[in-house]
Design a protein around this motif. Structure first.
Motif, PDB file in Angstrom:
ATOM      1  N   PRO A  84       0.593  -1.346   0.117  1.00 53.97           N
ATOM      2  CA  PRO A  84       0.133   0.082  -0.005  1.00 53.97           C
ATOM      3  C   PRO A  84       0.829   1.382   0.090  1.00 53.97           C
ATOM      4  CG  PRO A  84      -1.108  -1.793   1.579  1.00 53.97           C
ATOM      5  CD  PRO A  84       0.361  -2.247   1.006  1.00 53.97           C
ATOM      6  N   GLU A  85       2.021   1.248   0.535  1.00 51.03           N
ATOM      7  CA  GLU A  85       2.815   2.505   0.691  1.00 51.03           C
ATOM      8  C   GLU A  85       3.469   2.789  -0.525  1.00 51.03           C
ATOM      9  OE1 GLU A  85       2.826  -0.082   2.740  1.00 51.03           O
ATOM     10  OE2 GLU A  85       5.042  -0.481   3.415  1.00 51.03           O
ATOM     11  N   ASP A  86       3.355   1.905  -1.718  1.00 47.82           N
ATOM     12  CA  ASP A  86       3.826   2.124  -3.023  1.00 47.82           C
ATOM     13  C   ASP A  86       2.768   2.649  -3.645  1.00 47.82           C
ATOM     14  OD1 ASP A  86       5.164  -1.144  -3.075  1.00 47.82           O
ATOM     15  OD2 ASP A  86       6.194   0.646  -2.773  1.00 47.82           O
ATOM     16  N   THR A  87       1.659   3.260  -3.290  1.00 44.89           N
ATOM     17  CA  THR A  87       0.676   4.009  -3.912  1.00 44.89           C
ATOM     18  C   THR A  87       1.079   5.634  -3.913  1.00 44.89           C
ATOM     19  OG1 THR A  87      -1.192   2.803  -2.718  1.00 44.89           O
ATOM     20  CG2 THR A  87      -1.737   5.055  -3.618  1.00 44.89           C
ATOM     21  N   ALA A  88       1.188   5.839  -5.383  1.00 49.33           N
ATOM     22  CA  ALA A  88       1.687   7.168  -5.775  1.00 49.33           C
ATOM     23  C   ALA A  88       1.434   7.423  -7.103  1.00 49.33           C
ATOM     24  CB  ALA A  88       3.251   7.330  -5.337  1.00 49.33           C
ATOM     25  N   VAL A  89       1.506   8.835  -7.467  1.00 52.83           N
ATOM     26  CA  VAL A  89       1.792   8.955  -8.969  1.00 52.83           C
ATOM     27  C   VAL A  89       3.137   8.751  -9.541  1.00 52.83           C
ATOM     28  CG1 VAL A  89       1.570  10.831 -10.825  1.00 52.83           C
ATOM     29  CG2 VAL A  89      -0.164  10.735  -8.884  1.00 52.83           C
ATOM     30  N   TYR A  90       3.394   7.996 -10.298  1.00 54.05           N
ATOM     31  CA  TYR A  90       4.879   7.569 -10.669  1.00 54.05           C
ATOM     32  C   TYR A  90       5.092   8.542 -11.798  1.00 54.05           C
ATOM     33  CZ  TYR A  90       5.240   3.712  -7.470  1.00 54.05           C
ATOM     34  OH  TYR A  90       5.222   3.113  -6.127  1.00 54.05           O
ATOM     35  N   TYR A  91       6.233   8.938 -11.998  1.00 58.67           N
ATOM     36  CA  TYR A  91       6.832   9.937 -13.013  1.00 58.67           C
ATOM     37  C   TYR A  91       8.062   9.384 -13.831  1.00 58.67           C
ATOM     38  CZ  TYR A  91       3.842  13.472 -11.158  1.00 58.67           C
ATOM     39  OH  TYR A  91       2.760  14.183 -10.674  1.00 58.67           O
ATOM     40  N   CYS A  92       8.175   9.269 -15.181  1.00 53.83           N
ATOM     41  CA  CYS A  92       9.282   8.719 -15.647  1.00 53.83           C
ATOM     42  C   CYS A  92      10.198  10.063 -16.127  1.00 53.83           C
ATOM     43  CB  CYS A  92       8.781   8.177 -17.176  1.00 53.83           C
ATOM     44  SG  CYS A  92      10.108   7.821 -18.203  1.00 53.83           S
ATOM     45  N   ALA A  93      11.340  10.120 -15.925  1.00 51.04           N
ATOM     46  CA  ALA A  93      12.258  11.250 -16.325  1.00 51.04           C
ATOM     47  C   ALA A  93      13.593  10.830 -17.105  1.00 51.04           C
ATOM     48  CB  ALA A  93      12.629  11.718 -14.861  1.00 51.04           C
ATOM     49  N   ALA A  94      14.093  11.904 -17.740  1.00 55.87           N
ATOM     50  CA  ALA A  94      15.203  11.644 -18.782  1.00 55.87           C
ATOM     51  C   ALA A  94      16.154  12.547 -18.288  1.00 55.87           C
ATOM     52  CB  ALA A  94      14.888  11.636 -20.306  1.00 55.87           C
ATOM     53  N   SER A  95      17.430  12.196 -18.494  1.00 49.52           N
ATOM     54  CA  SER A  95      18.750  13.015 -18.119  1.00 49.52           C
ATOM     55  C   SER A  95      19.542  12.922 -19.467  1.00 49.52           C
ATOM     56  CB  SER A  95      19.195  12.631 -16.769  1.00 49.52           C
ATOM     57  OG  SER A  95      20.735  12.976 -16.801  1.00 49.52           O
ATOM     58  N   SER A  96      19.886  14.231 -19.720  1.00 48.57           N
ATOM     59  CA  SER A  96      20.782  14.465 -20.832  1.00 48.57           C
ATOM     60  C   SER A  96      22.325  14.691 -20.362  1.00 48.57           C
ATOM     61  CB  SER A  96      20.191  15.495 -21.843  1.00 48.57           C
ATOM     62  OG  SER A  96      20.409  16.929 -20.835  1.00 48.57           O
ATOM     63  N   SER A  97      22.525  14.725 -19.320  1.00 49.59           N
ATOM     64  CA  SER A  97      23.937  15.101 -18.536  1.00 49.59           C
ATOM     65  C   SER A  97      23.956  14.486 -17.371  1.00 49.59           C
ATOM     66  CB  SER A  97      23.930  16.513 -18.553  1.00 49.59           C
ATOM     67  OG  SER A  97      25.285  16.898 -18.208  1.00 49.59           O
ATOM     68  N   TRP A  98      24.288  13.185 -17.327  1.00 46.32           N
ATOM     69  CA  TRP A  98      24.410  12.140 -16.487  1.00 46.32           C
ATOM     70  C   TRP A  98      25.456  12.175 -15.459  1.00 46.32           C
ATOM     71  CZ3 TRP A  98      20.801   9.513 -14.270  1.00 46.32           C
ATOM     72  CH2 TRP A  98      21.297   8.173 -13.226  1.00 46.32           C
ATOM     73  N   HIS A  99      24.920  12.301 -14.157  1.00 40.84           N
ATOM     74  CA  HIS A  99      26.216  12.380 -12.902  1.00 40.84           C
ATOM     75  C   HIS A  99      25.825  11.222 -12.243  1.00 40.84           C
ATOM     76  CE1 HIS A  99      28.009  16.411 -14.482  1.00 40.84           C
ATOM     77  NE2 HIS A  99      26.731  16.649 -14.497  1.00 40.84           N
ATOM     78  N   SER A 100      26.737  10.146 -12.195  1.00 35.54           N
ATOM     79  CA  SER A 100      26.389   9.044 -11.253  1.00 35.54           C
ATOM     80  C   SER A 100      26.166   9.408  -9.759  1.00 35.54           C
ATOM     81  CB  SER A 100      27.318   7.879 -11.429  1.00 35.54           C
ATOM     82  OG  SER A 100      28.505   8.332 -11.043  1.00 35.54           O
ATOM     83  N   SER A 101      26.768  10.501  -9.172  1.00 31.85           N
ATOM     84  CA  SER A 101      26.408  10.982  -7.979  1.00 31.85           C
ATOM     85  C   SER A 101      25.239  11.352  -7.601  1.00 31.85           C
ATOM     86  CB  SER A 101      27.547  11.619  -7.459  1.00 31.85           C
ATOM     87  OG  SER A 101      27.683  12.819  -8.253  1.00 31.85           O
ATOM     88  N   SER A 102      24.413  11.934  -8.604  1.00 33.32           N
ATOM     89  CA  SER A 102      23.239  12.637  -8.457  1.00 33.32           C
ATOM     90  C   SER A 102      21.951  11.961  -9.000  1.00 33.32           C
ATOM     91  CB  SER A 102      23.305  14.003  -9.152  1.00 33.32           C
ATOM     92  OG  SER A 102      24.342  14.740  -8.750  1.00 33.32           O
ATOM     93  N   TYR A 103      22.234  10.794  -9.232  1.00 37.49           N
ATOM     94  CA  TYR A 103      21.088   9.818  -9.602  1.00 37.49           C
ATOM     95  C   TYR A 103      19.701   9.827  -9.126  1.00 37.49           C
ATOM     96  CZ  TYR A 103      21.920   6.399  -6.173  1.00 37.49           C
ATOM     97  OH  TYR A 103      21.901   5.943  -4.835  1.00 37.49           O
TER      98      TYR A 103
END
Length: 122
Positions: A84-103
């Motif tokens: 039940p705690e997984d209930t939410a609006v889920y958003y997909c997102a895209a990153s054009s400048s990836w920084h692994s420390s900020s994923y």
């Protein structure tokens, strides 16, 4: 401008499964976030362009799997053993400048989908 199109949300009982999909053309690292009313958007999972690195928030490790099919410009989030705690609006997102420390940080991502509702009943 990148358009992200999400699908696959819905209503499921606790313990059940759902598979979210997001279509996005271009070479982007991709992430999934979720949000409930009155709370900040929360990181769920991310995957690099080549698919070689994946990241998860602790609460979904072992239950959710992020994957991608670059030939079809699609990213999936397989969600098993839903709670039940997984209930939410889920958003997909895209990153054009990836920084692994900020994923896990929303500002890392440049483009966002419209969101899809996931409701898990107890």
């Amino acid at each position: 401008q990148v358009q992200l199109v999400e699908s696959g949300g819905g209503l499921v009982q606790a313990g059940g499964s759902l598979r979210l999909s997001c279509q996005a053309s271009g070479r982007y690292a991709m992430g999934w976030f979720r949000q409930t009313p009155g709370k900040e958007r929360e990181f769920v999972a991310a995957i690099t362009w080549g698919g070689g690195n994946t990241y998860y928030t602790d609460s979904v490790k072992g239950r959710f799997t992020i994957s991608r099919d670059n030939a079809k410009n699609t990213v999936h989030l397989q969600m098993n053993s839903l709670k039940p705690e997984d209930t939410a609006v889920y958003y997909c997102a895209a990153s054009s400048s990836w920084h692994s420390s900020s994923y896990y940080r929303a500002p890392q991502y440049d483009y966002w989908g419209q969101g899809t509702q996931v409701t898990v009943s107890s």
